[in-house]
Design a protein around this motif. Structure first.
Motif, PDB file in Angstrom:
ATOM      1  N   THR A  19       7.610  -1.461  -4.250  1.00 33.47           N
ATOM      2  CA  THR A  19       6.391  -1.244  -3.476  1.00 33.47           C
ATOM      3  C   THR A  19       5.274  -0.930  -4.464  1.00 33.47           C
ATOM      4  O   THR A  19       5.312   0.092  -5.151  1.00 33.47           O
ATOM      5  N   ALA A  20       4.299  -1.819  -4.555  1.00 30.13           N
ATOM      6  CA  ALA A  20       3.194  -1.664  -5.508  1.00 30.13           C
ATOM      7  C   ALA A  20       1.948  -1.206  -4.775  1.00 30.13           C
ATOM      8  O   ALA A  20       1.526  -1.826  -3.796  1.00 30.13           O
ATOM      9  N   THR A  21       1.368  -0.111  -5.226  1.00 31.53           N
ATOM     10  CA  THR A  21       0.158   0.436  -4.610  1.00 31.53           C
ATOM     11  C   THR A  21      -0.828   0.806  -5.718  1.00 31.53           C
ATOM     12  O   THR A  21      -0.611   0.530  -6.894  1.00 31.53           O
ATOM     13  N   SER A  22      -1.917   1.428  -5.321  1.00 32.28           N
ATOM     14  CA  SER A  22      -2.896   1.902  -6.298  1.00 32.28           C
ATOM     15  C   SER A  22      -3.478   3.223  -5.822  1.00 32.28           C
ATOM     16  O   SER A  22      -3.414   3.561  -4.633  1.00 32.28           O
ATOM     17  N   GLY A  23      -4.055   3.954  -6.747  1.00 37.30           N
ATOM     18  CA  GLY A  23      -4.701   5.218  -6.415  1.00 37.30           C
ATOM     19  C   GLY A  23      -5.839   5.464  -7.395  1.00 37.30           C
ATOM     20  O   GLY A  23      -5.910   4.822  -8.446  1.00 37.30           O
ATOM     21  N   TRP A  28     -21.201   8.955 -11.596  1.00 37.14           N
ATOM     22  CA  TRP A  28     -20.001   8.687 -10.802  1.00 37.14           C
ATOM     23  C   TRP A  28     -19.033   7.936 -11.701  1.00 37.14           C
ATOM     24  O   TRP A  28     -19.430   7.009 -12.414  1.00 37.14           O
ATOM     25  N   PHE A  29     -17.759   8.358 -11.702  1.00 36.66           N
ATOM     26  CA  PHE A  29     -16.755   7.706 -12.544  1.00 36.66           C
ATOM     27  C   PHE A  29     -15.472   7.589 -11.735  1.00 36.66           C
ATOM     28  O   PHE A  29     -15.023   8.542 -11.092  1.00 36.66           O
ATOM     29  N   CYS A  30     -14.858   6.399 -11.783  1.00 39.23           N
ATOM     30  CA  CYS A  30     -13.628   6.148 -11.048  1.00 39.23           C
ATOM     31  C   CYS A  30     -12.542   5.649 -11.992  1.00 39.23           C
ATOM     32  O   CYS A  30     -12.762   4.698 -12.753  1.00 39.23           O
ATOM     33  N   VAL A  31     -11.376   6.283 -11.940  1.00 38.66           N
ATOM     34  CA  VAL A  31     -10.200   5.881 -12.704  1.00 38.66           C
ATOM     35  C   VAL A  31      -9.214   5.233 -11.746  1.00 38.66           C
ATOM     36  O   VAL A  31      -8.756   5.871 -10.785  1.00 38.66           O
ATOM     37  N   LEU A  32      -8.897   3.965 -11.978  1.00 42.61           N
ATOM     38  CA  LEU A  32      -7.934   3.253 -11.138  1.00 42.61           C
ATOM     39  C   LEU A  32      -6.534   3.363 -11.752  1.00 42.61           C
ATOM     40  O   LEU A  32      -6.370   3.245 -12.965  1.00 42.61           O
ATOM     41  N   HIS A  33      -5.537   3.588 -10.890  1.00 38.74           N
ATOM     42  CA  HIS A  33      -4.140   3.641 -11.318  1.00 38.74           C
ATOM     43  C   HIS A  33      -3.326   2.607 -10.551  1.00 38.74           C
ATOM     44  O   HIS A  33      -3.485   2.454  -9.335  1.00 38.74           O
ATOM     45  N   GLY A  34      -2.425   1.933 -11.254  1.00 40.30           N
ATOM     46  CA  GLY A  34      -1.384   1.162 -10.589  1.00 40.30           C
ATOM     47  C   GLY A  34      -0.196   2.062 -10.349  1.00 40.30           C
ATOM     48  O   GLY A  34       0.068   2.996 -11.120  1.00 40.30           O
ATOM     49  N   GLU A  35       0.526   1.812  -9.250  1.00 44.46           N
ATOM     50  CA  GLU A  35       1.697   2.617  -8.890  1.00 44.46           C
ATOM     51  C   GLU A  35       2.813   1.690  -8.427  1.00 44.46           C
ATOM     52  O   GLU A  35       2.554   0.709  -7.725  1.00 44.46           O
ATOM     53  N   ILE A  36       4.041   2.012  -8.821  1.00 47.09           N
ATOM     54  CA  ILE A  36       5.189   1.292  -8.279  1.00 47.09           C
ATOM     55  C   ILE A  36       6.256   2.297  -7.867  1.00 47.09           C
ATOM     56  O   ILE A  36       6.555   3.246  -8.589  1.00 47.09           O
ATOM     57  N   LEU A  37       6.791   2.090  -6.675  1.00 43.22           N
ATOM     58  CA  LEU A  37       7.918   2.874  -6.194  1.00 43.22           C
ATOM     59  C   LEU A  37       9.046   1.870  -5.950  1.00 43.22           C
ATOM     60  O   LEU A  37       8.967   1.026  -5.048  1.00 43.22           O
ATOM     61  N   CYS A  38      10.075   1.940  -6.786  1.00 43.91           N
ATOM     62  CA  CYS A  38      11.140   0.948  -6.778  1.00 43.91           C
ATOM     63  C   CYS A  38      12.449   1.581  -6.315  1.00 43.91           C
ATOM     64  O   CYS A  38      12.757   2.724  -6.671  1.00 43.91           O
ATOM     65  N   ARG A  39      13.244   0.835  -5.570  1.00 40.51           N
ATOM     66  CA  ARG A  39      14.552   1.311  -5.101  1.00 40.51           C
ATOM     67  C   ARG A  39      15.630   0.567  -5.877  1.00 40.51           C
ATOM     68  O   ARG A  39      15.636  -0.677  -5.929  1.00 40.51           O
ATOM     69  N   LYS A  40      16.506   1.323  -6.505  1.00 41.04           N
ATOM     70  CA  LYS A  40      17.624   0.696  -7.217  1.00 41.04           C
ATOM     71  C   LYS A  40      18.634   0.162  -6.208  1.00 41.04           C
ATOM     72  O   LYS A  40      18.919   0.801  -5.195  1.00 41.04           O
ATOM     73  N   SER A  41      19.163  -0.999  -6.495  1.00 37.58           N
ATOM     74  CA  SER A  41      20.116  -1.595  -5.571  1.00 37.58           C
ATOM     75  C   SER A  41      21.395  -0.777  -5.500  1.00 37.58           C
ATOM     76  O   SER A  41      21.764  -0.074  -6.437  1.00 37.58           O
ATOM     77  N   ALA A  42      22.090  -0.890  -4.385  1.00 43.83           N
ATOM     78  CA  ALA A  42      23.318  -0.122  -4.165  1.00 43.83           C
ATOM     79  C   ALA A  42      24.446  -0.610  -5.053  1.00 43.83           C
ATOM     80  O   ALA A  42      24.480  -1.784  -5.427  1.00 43.83           O
TER      81      ALA A  42
END
Length: 284
Positions: free
Chosen positions: A208-212, A270-284
């Motif tokens: 799941t790729a998101t940003s903040g 005004w200053f904005c810092v963009l972040h990439g985020e990943i939440l990954c699930r390891k396979s069973a």
């Protein structure tokens, strides 16, 4: 600082196994790191945490996020690791001040973690992969020590995506300089946009790729953000690597530092810092 010439202006084709940490641990750097909390730096992960979980926090620095994670898993345990042994004393003090007993700290290299396979429910890394020589190898190590169906959570800023107002030639120079220094040190300053690609290359599929963002606009926020970068530009390991590597002169660094302070004084700043985020699930 494009007018001053460019070294390592493109990412390396073959990633190094190790890289030099660009920032170091000067007070101006820790000023930023100790501001970080689980709420402002790991919100994308928090909904997946359960009280019993065993968590590994990689690149924990002074331990403020680590301590927050430990408080969120009261029946579990958090291990914070960092490659710099010295900063771990501050991390231990942070946990002790909060009365946390379910947390410990150790020196570790993310490329070769000294933990058995399938040890942790969650492996977390905040602002780490941008500083390592081989982020895909690092992610594979993170996956290795994660239990089946566990989570790998990674967040990194993306310097090329940072933006500010008003326009400032001095801050343009800062961004160009920082990216050159970071790449010369073996890292990738524009890591945020690459996280999903690196995760796929590491063999992960449930991603799941998101940003903040972090945004600095109030007078207090501008003073803090501009001040720490003004100081970091002159006195940190980053400043030393900029001059010793031939990327900038001391005079040019002073000009960049002055530009940061001038921006901070602007009421409309005004200053904005963009972040990439990943939440990954390891396979069973």
């Amino acid at each position: 600082m494009r007018a001053y010439g460019s070294v390592m202006s493109r990412p390396q084709e073959k990633p190094q196994e190790t890289a030099v940490y660009t920032h170091g641990h000067h007070e101006s750097v820790l000023r930023s790191h100790t501001w970080r909390t689980a709420a402002n730096s790991a919100a994308y992960l928090l909904g997946s945490l359960k009280p019993h979980m065993k968590v590994l926090d990689i690149g924990c620095g002074p331990g403020t996020i680590t301590a927050d994670l430990a408080a969120l898993v009261p029946d579990g345990h958090v291990t914070g690791v960092d490659q710099a042994a010295g900063v771990l004393e501050q991390a231990r003090a942070t946990a002790a001040e909060r009365g946390l007993t379910n947390v410990d700290f150790a020196v570790a290299d993310v490329h070769a973690l000294d933990f058995p396979d399938d040890t942790f429910c969650v492996v977390h890394a905040h602002q780490v992969l941008q500083h390592v020589g081989d982020p895909v190898r690092a992610l594979r190590e993170m996956v290795r020590v994660t239990r089946p169906t566990g989570y790998i959570a990674v967040r990194d800023s993306d310097y090329a995506a940072m933006t500010w107002y008003p326009a400032s030639a001095g801050l343009d120079d800062w961004l160009d300089l920082y990216r050159r220094v970071a790449r010369a040190n073996g890292g990738e300053p524009d890591a945020g946009r690459r996280l999903k690609s690196w995760a796929l290359a590491a063999g992960l599929t449930d991603i799941t790729a998101t940003s903040g963002t972090w945004t600095y606009s109030t007078a207090e926020e501008r003073e803090w953000w501009s001040g720490l970068w003004a100081d970091r530009t002159l006195a940190s390991a980053y400043a030393e690597r900029a001059t010793e590597g031939g990327h900038a002169t001391a005079e040019q660094l002073r000009a960049v530092s002055d530009s940061w302070r001038k921006w901070g004084e602007r009421e409309d700043g005004w200053f904005c810092v963009l972040h990439g985020e990943i939440l990954c699930r390891k396979s069973a």
